[in-house]
Write an enzyme that holds these catalytic residues in place. Structure first.
Site, short mmCIF file in Angstrom:
data_model
loop_
_atom_site.label_atom_id
_atom_site.label_comp_id
_atom_site.label_asym_id
_atom_site.label_seq_id
_atom_site.Cartn_x
_atom_site.Cartn_y
_atom_site.Cartn_z
N SER A 298 5.36 -40.15 -26.36
CA SER A 298 4.28 -39.29 -25.86
C SER A 298 4.02 -39.68 -24.42
CB SER A 298 3.03 -39.47 -26.72
OG SER A 298 2.00 -38.65 -26.22
N ARG B 256 -2.65 2.93 8.81
CA ARG B 256 -2.98 1.63 8.20
C ARG B 256 -1.74 0.77 8.10
NH1 ARG B 256 -7.79 2.23 4.75
NH2 ARG B 256 -8.39 4.43 4.76
N LYS C 250 0.83 -1.20 0.00
CA LYS C 250 0.00 0.00 0.00
C LYS C 250 0.87 1.25 0.00
CE LYS C 250 -3.77 -0.23 2.24
NZ LYS C 250 -4.34 -0.75 3.46
N MET D 161 -4.47 -7.51 9.56
CA MET D 161 -3.80 -6.61 10.49
C MET D 161 -4.67 -5.39 10.72
SD MET D 161 0.15 -7.02 9.36
CE MET D 161 -0.21 -6.46 7.71
N CYS E 244 0.34 -36.39 -23.57
CA CYS E 244 -1.08 -36.46 -23.88
C CYS E 244 -1.92 -36.80 -22.65
CB CYS E 244 -1.33 -37.46 -25.02
SG CYS E 244 -0.82 -39.13 -24.62
N HIS F 77 -15.38 -43.06 -15.50
CA HIS F 77 -15.65 -43.15 -16.93
C HIS F 77 -16.43 -41.93 -17.40
CE1 HIS F 77 -18.16 -44.44 -20.38
NE2 HIS F 77 -16.99 -44.92 -20.80
N ARG G 85 -5.41 0.11 -8.44
CA ARG G 85 -4.83 -1.22 -8.58
C ARG G 85 -5.29 -1.78 -9.93
NH1 ARG G 85 -8.60 -3.40 -3.68
NH2 ARG G 85 -10.56 -2.95 -4.72
N TYR H 208 5.49 -30.85 -28.06
CA TYR H 208 4.09 -30.41 -28.06
C TYR H 208 3.39 -30.96 -26.82
CZ TYR H 208 2.94 -35.14 -29.54
OH TYR H 208 2.80 -36.50 -29.56
N GLY I 71 -7.52 -7.83 5.88
CA GLY I 71 -8.21 -8.01 7.15
C GLY I 71 -7.39 -8.65 8.24
#
Lengths: 922, 922
Positions: B806, B96, B25, B107, B874, B458, B342, B894, B105
């Protein structure tokens, strides 16, 4: 001669170490000649000559070869004083193949070469035995005809059979000299008819044809197939040599004989000449068994001079070969010839005894004494076994699942086994398959026979662990446990019938078969002591009970590498408490059941530690999925149905106000009531239903990969905490009593360091408590099984938490291959072995290229993060010599195996160390 | 000052990039100040000060800190023209916390610090709003009391509630200035009573206490737990900074306001200011929802000057941050303050649109355009989904097994699904669980709901493959397929009732819920085009049918990485032939069945090749154990019983000479007869009995590790030979028709090169035949799945035979962990995740440290023996961005995933390339 290589070597010339060039047999003959043994003279045609011949597309003999051969024949004539082709005093020779590797029966041999119509007469005169001479002659014609002239064997056989039929001879022995002469004539006709030429009378032509034939036989189908089958590649053996040796005859009169002998007794190892001989006979006669040979010791009376020469020969052979020799000899007219010698094959007791004695005699050193015995060979020393002379016909055959033999009365359940066994009766537990709750039956039985399951079935694994014989998966036997019969074909076996099982062969016999007890002789102890001095790898045993531990110690275990705590759960006194624990609905109820188990486990550990003190004991925390402690689903369903039926029966009787009738359903109900052990029917029913619900809840698709090991330890921390406490409290008690204790707590099925840290936190907490309560320091080590592949990949990280690793290669092999052992061994593994896709069963022999590679990586990565990491193996392969060799190679600290394999492993560990330079692993 | 570090930074001084020192902050406020935005003035006390304070055992503030703070307060007074503690013109500040990582939340924060009895009056004068001032005052007392003085909150609440009760106020809003003033007085009393001291009036004392309280809150239980939970270690965030900021008020009159805005529309991405504001109000008012805020565009009329400033602010923010900003502002008496900014959170369509547009505007480059979108974020673009505004109550919840939502009528079996689906009706297939023979039901259904099974059941696997929504294992629903009802609590769902399932959440709703269609906009296509240009890793799809292939192409797949041939076997027209093949008693009978399957598979492959031309298509030969093509055992037992019953019924009727009665058992029998499809009862019975016997014969203990893949291919060569022929003949036809074809034949479950050589021999033989028959050259590549651990260890050897690898990471992960996925996900994996033993589910996210390490070794060893070895993945993890990143790292060629994940994978592949320098893998 220019740069043409020398193709022919007299036995005096050849280098006895050069099997590659001279073949095994040729080199052996040269070696014997070189050391001055009286070997019949002869020469060797080299494998190089063979290769040159085979390389020629037209298959011409290398130029000059036959000239060289003729020159050596001349020398042979000079040595023997006989003439090749000389009718007066014919020199006969044998022509034998012989490659670098022995390929028995695969290539050709011709005997008595040099015979023809003229020299035959000379042979008759030489031997004074026309029948022998004609027999030699007809045999030579047939053998030469077949081998050198490619005449089909049947053509000779037909003619021969015709002659036998005509004179009514039942065997060749019934034929006299005349008939054999007639047969020889007939064979000569066969040759002429088939080849279109007369049988070659020229002895040099015979010799050349024989040499060609032997060379050709290297490429014969039989030989090629054999080499492919046994992976004999050209770098191992290439081409065959040809050995041409002067024939000698032991049947030239009463001053001739023939015999075979061992330099020591191959059955006992005793240091004395052992053998048999026959006077005036040929080697074939000994083999044919027409006459009974005499024990060699009789020769001391009958032929004292030859006997003295034999004793001298025995000395020389052993001094030269430094190994027990099995040799053949012939005495031709008072002259002793040594025809062949090779290392003697002996049984294990003889091997052990001769090793120790030859070392003491200074003949060999300890290294040689150890290396000459194959570790597997010791197996026959370690179990009772069937008398080797027993020739019974097996009733059925299953898998040889745990070695050794046992006889006993058939029982069909564990309770009966226990009841009858307690009375001292010998029983064999016969089941379709066994379950953990049968364990008390195993203890009581001599052996186990199942009709279903493989070498990894519960029965097999437990029996091996206990060192009891087991035949598993004998599918030919239909076991009906309910009817209490086992049926094999026509045979019905009933409870109480005696059978014998042989777990080394898988055979099952009716009745009691003669047995030989294991011999753990002083020589074996000496030898294994030498092995231990040499070995770098330690040998521990897998042992689960104090009795197991005592046994392991007897076999020389240097510690316990795997103590499976679940075995303690299966004790019939404890199983109900274990079931309570499993059925517990809350952690508190579970804790209460565990509270009852704690003192039992603590007592077990205390006794084991005490037996093994001060050696290390590795305790594995609970591993199997907990459903294994519950009965099978079908069994529970059956029991519940029976209980319901009983309830109805009782209710019906109550309505009628009747008592149980003594017969029929009433008797059945009474029996069922008796088995309730104080529970009401309702209570029993509720418990069984609870168990059934649990069994269903716990069912898994792939139990091998399921909820087990440390996964249980984390989901039910109470179980592991109890076990850890039991180990540490037992250790504390030992310390208090001054007993040296070295406990190792091992976590199974670990896949990530977080699991280990989780359990380590329990251990640290409980350890602090136990030390506080006991007021003593309690040593322990903490480590992990490596049986999950991921643990291998995370070895570096795991070694940050674990002080030792122990490879569980049973599970690790399954995971590495993605083979479920039970499924694989029943479905595709046999085919894989048959087709050569896999050489071995990876569950018996460590797969070094896959599983081994993983292990090697694991050791390397583990030690990188903890250099003093202790690493062992406790899978079944840990007792297998070839696997032990690999374990040595990758630097393990110890192997652990079932107690009876400990001696084998000790010897194998020594071998691994002695031969480490030869080991190759890509 | 010596070497004491500087502890306090004005916003003008601080380095906006140094979150570690200033907290997130603080750094943000400094950054906004630095770029000239009108931020309320203030300063940051560094995390170093916090750490120095916490390191002191007596918790003393570091020496000189408060002097420095006082100095900065003086500067703040100068900037604001107000005085800290000045009753005439009081400066109020917020205090703060703010660490390097946002810990919402966790601190403490104190607002309106600087109030006391005197400055309160000044605030009343400043605001002209006594109620507001008293409200601020009583809130400050309570907050400060609780945070800095540790007064229990309940003490304040009690007093406050008493006042509310007295005046009959239902909410705080019903209280006026007087009651709030009274509350403040009461709170002051509470503080005095609890602490024994009056509330601190000195504002500097207030400030010091507040700073201490914020520092202390870093070690508060909540914050410590939070850090542990989210693995926030000291190297990530250490200590909290304290931000002291001048308060500004949007409720100082009609020239004041407060609001929040996005620089672009976060719902659509449209390039226009988007937001809301409230005149004369505080930020809290917007949050509390007392007044309805106005759309920001109205400000153009109401406060044109401020609106112009806001548009300017929007420009500056985007130019500086090069990202859509979500900012808060307050206007105090005509002066615009920017309180916070932000990066804006947006939905996926907005992210895609803004990426493309910002790139076109030159605000960001393509790299940034790609990197600002998380690949997973695209998922919501790729499936129909529930309208985000829908707020229905789910009837039941199962596992989110396949994303997307669907509505339709309930059907309880696949045949009904097909029948009704063919008529264009939308149906949801509801089953206890599904089996391969239900596949036609999947095709016909909008979605699948099962009451049993996990994410790998399945149903789940097939649905994901098809991109259809699936909710699996909804155990709250009792599905009775026979009775054709599904019961959830009181609710009974019948066939034909409409339900909606949401496979992204697992929710099941009664009735039809509103749906949003997937948007595959032009911007997405543009973005993914950029991704493809950047990525080194190719992206293929797993696709089993021509329809799948078309879909994969639409999603941008560069080939098919996994075509599972078993899917083709499950077609209802083919399954009976497959069953014939399985039941075949001889190789010949099996060959006959396969002969019938050949043209069907060939046609499938032809169509797939045609769709994908010229891209590669990897065909995997049959993988699953063949019992998967047979019905379940229980089902067969039931069917056989029904058939026997039917036979008896018919026999009974025959005896009576009667016809089937139209009602009762007769009707049932008639229905059963209708389903026999021309078979007699005896024929049907015989077939079912044959199937049952086969199912029992094929039963395995651990099917995952069983008789499947290449093991089948070797034991039943006919099957693989048929499939190989089908592939090659289809390819040949393509070549003949001039279609470019690139088929790859892939062997599953390989563990040794011998298996590959075995299959390769089939391929070579059939390939030669096909080329001869077709008269064309047929290209193909031959390779192996890597899904067995041993294959990884033998990679070098396998690569001698295989042209590509693969990775099948579904099975490989199971084997590496020794986890059966189905068992693990139901039993212990949730607990493992909960306890942090495993971070992720390794079946969803590739386990890089275990499985990944194996893959890395495999690639290395494989390429060592074949440098141009093509390697892909795969498994399901192939579509997971973090896994894709790893695959890029180890040099795969790939990834292949289900079609709907292809766009995600394409973006992830680009990310992997763009961020490869940052990737760390030990």
């Amino acid at each position: 001669m220019s740069d043409r290589p020398k193709y022919v070597y007299d036995f005096e010339e050849g280098d006895g170490g050069d099997k590659r060039l001279l073949g095994g047999k040729g080199a052996n003959l040269c070696e014997m000649t070189r050391i001055g043994l009286n070997v019949p003279p002869g020469f060797v045609i080299t494998t190089e000559a063979c290769l040159a011949y085979l390389a020629d597309p037209e298959r011409r003999l290398p130029p000059g070869l036959m000239d060289e051969v003729r020159e050596h024949i001349r020398r042979l004539e000079a040595k023997t004083g006989k003439g090749f082709g000389d009718p007066a005093n014919p020199l006969l020779v044998s022509v034998r193949s012989g490659s670098a590797i022995s390929m028995p029966g695969m290539m050709d041999t011709i005997l008595n070469l040099g015979l023809n119509a003229e020299t035959l007469q000379g042979l008759i005169r030489q031997t004074g035995n026309p029948r022998f001479a004609y027999d030699a002659w007809r045999r030579f014609i047939q053998l030469f005809g077949k081998v050198a002239l490619k005449v089909p064997d049947e053509l000779f056989d037909e003619r021969f059979e015709a002659i036998k039929a005509r004179v009514g001879a039942r065997s060749d022995l019934d034929l006299g000299a005349d008939e054999l002469a007639e047969a020889a004539e007939a064979f000569l006709e066969v040759v002429r008819a088939h080849t279109g030429r007369p049988f070659p009378a020229d002895v040099h032509a015979q010799l050349e044809a024989a040499v060609r034939a032997v060379f050709d036989s290297w490429m014969g189908k039989r030989a090629v197939d054999y080499r492919r089958e046994f992976h004999i590649t050209p770098d191992i053996a290439n081409g065959t040599a040809v050995n041409v040796v002067a024939m000698v005859f032991g049947n030239m009169g009463e001053d001739s004989c023939t015999g075979v002998a061992f330099t020591r007794d191959p059955a006992t190892g005793e240091n004395r000449l052992f053998g048999e001989y026959l006077v005036n006979a040929q080697g074939e006669d000994v083999v044919a068994g027409i006459r009974t040979p005499k024990p060699i010791q009789e020769m001391a009376q009958e032929m004292p001079d030859i006997y003295r020469q034999l004793l001298e020969l025995r000395e020389r052979l052993e001094r030269h070969y430094r190994e027990v020799q099995d040799f053949e000899f012939t005495v031709e007219r008072g002259v002793l010839y040594c025809l062949q010698t090779r290392n003697g094959k002996m049984n294990a007791p003889a091997m052990v005894r001769t090793s120790v004695e030859m070392e003491r005699e200074g003949l060999i050193d300890r290294r040689q004494a150890l290396l000459r015995i194959r570790p597997e060979h010791l197996e026959q020393l370690l179990f009772p076994r069937l008398d080797p002379g027993f020739r019974g016909r097996p009733l059925a055959t299953g898998l040889p699942a745990s070695p050794g033999a046992a006889s006993g009365r058939i029982v069909f359940d564990a309770d009966t086994a226990e009841a009858r066994g307690r009375l001292g009766e010998k029983v064999i537990l016969v089941r379709v398959e066994t379950k953990p709750e049968d364990i008390h039956g195993f203890f009581a039985a001599q052996g186990i026979l199942t009709s279903r399951g493989g070498k990894t079935s519960h029965a097999a694994v437990v029996a091996r662990g206990m060192g009891k014989p087991c035949v598993a998966g004998a599918e030919g036997i239909r076991v009906d446990e309910a009817a209490r019969v086992a049926v094999v074909g026509e045979t019905v076996l009933r409870e109480g019938d005696v059978i014998t099982i042989d777990g080394s062969t898988g055979h099952v016999y009716a009745g009691e078969a003669p047995m030989v007890e294991p011999e753990f002789t002083g020589d074996l102890a000496t030898l294994l002591g030498w092995a231990d001095e040499v070995a770098r790898l330690g040998v521990r045993a897998n042992a689960d009970t104090p009795a197991d531990a005592e046994r392991a110690l007897r076999f020389g275990a240097q510690g316990i590498g795997l103590c499976r705590t679940e075995r303690m759960f299966n004790d019939p006194a404890r199983l109900p408490v274990v079931v309570d624990m499993i059925l517990a609905e809350t952690p508190e109820a579970r804790a209460a059941a565990l509270e009852r188990l704690l003192p039992m486990q603590r007592e077990d550990f205390y006794r084991i530690f005490k037996v093994m003190a001060p050696r290390p004991v590795t305790v594995r925390l609970l591993d199997p999925p907990i459903h294994e402690f519950l009965p099978r689903e079908e069994e529970l369903v059956r029991e519940i149905e029976a209980l319901r039926h009983l309830r109805e029966t009782l209710a019906g009787l109550a309505v009628l106000g009747q008592a149980l009738p003594a017969e029929g359903a009433g008797a059945e109900a009474a029996r069922a009531l008796a088995s309730l052990q104080g529970q009401t029917v309702e209570q029993a029913l509720a418990r069984k239903e609870g168990m059934l619900a649990k069994v269903r809840e716990l069912r898994e698709v792939n139990p091998m990969l399921g909820h087990r090991g440390v996964r249980l330890g984390i989901t039910y921390p109470e179980i592991y905490r109890m076990q850890i406490r039991a180990v540490l409290e037992a250790a504390a008690r030992c310390v208090q009593e001054g007993i040296a204790v070295d406990p190792e707590i091992m976590v199974p099925q670990v896949c990530t360091a977080k699991e280990l840290e989780y359990v380590r936190a329990y251990v640290d907490e409980i350890h602090a408590e136990v030390e506080r309560e006991a007021g003593v320091k309690v040593p322990f080590r903490f480590g992990t099984m490596i049986e999950v592949v991921r643990a291998c990949m995370r070895a570096g990280r795991l070694a940050e938490v674990a002080e030792f690793f122990s490879f569980g290669t049973n599970d690790l092999s399954q995971a590495t291959f993605s083979f479920s052992r039970e499924d694989a061994e029943n479905k595709f593994l046999p085919l894989y072995n048959e087709k050569g896709i896999l050489q071995d069963n990876p569950f018996e022999v460590l797969d070094v290229h896959g599983v081994g590679r993983l292990m090697q990586i694991t050791v390397e990565w583990g030690r990188r993060s903890r250099p003093d990491l202790k690493v062992g193996i406790c899978g079944e392969q840990g007792g297998h010599p070839e696997s032990i060799r690999f374990c040595h190679h990758i630097g393990l600290d110890y192997v652990s195996c079932s107690a009876p394999r400990v001696p084998i492993a000790r010897l194998a560990a020594a071998h691994a160390r002695l031969r480490e330079d030869e080991y190759r692993f890509d």
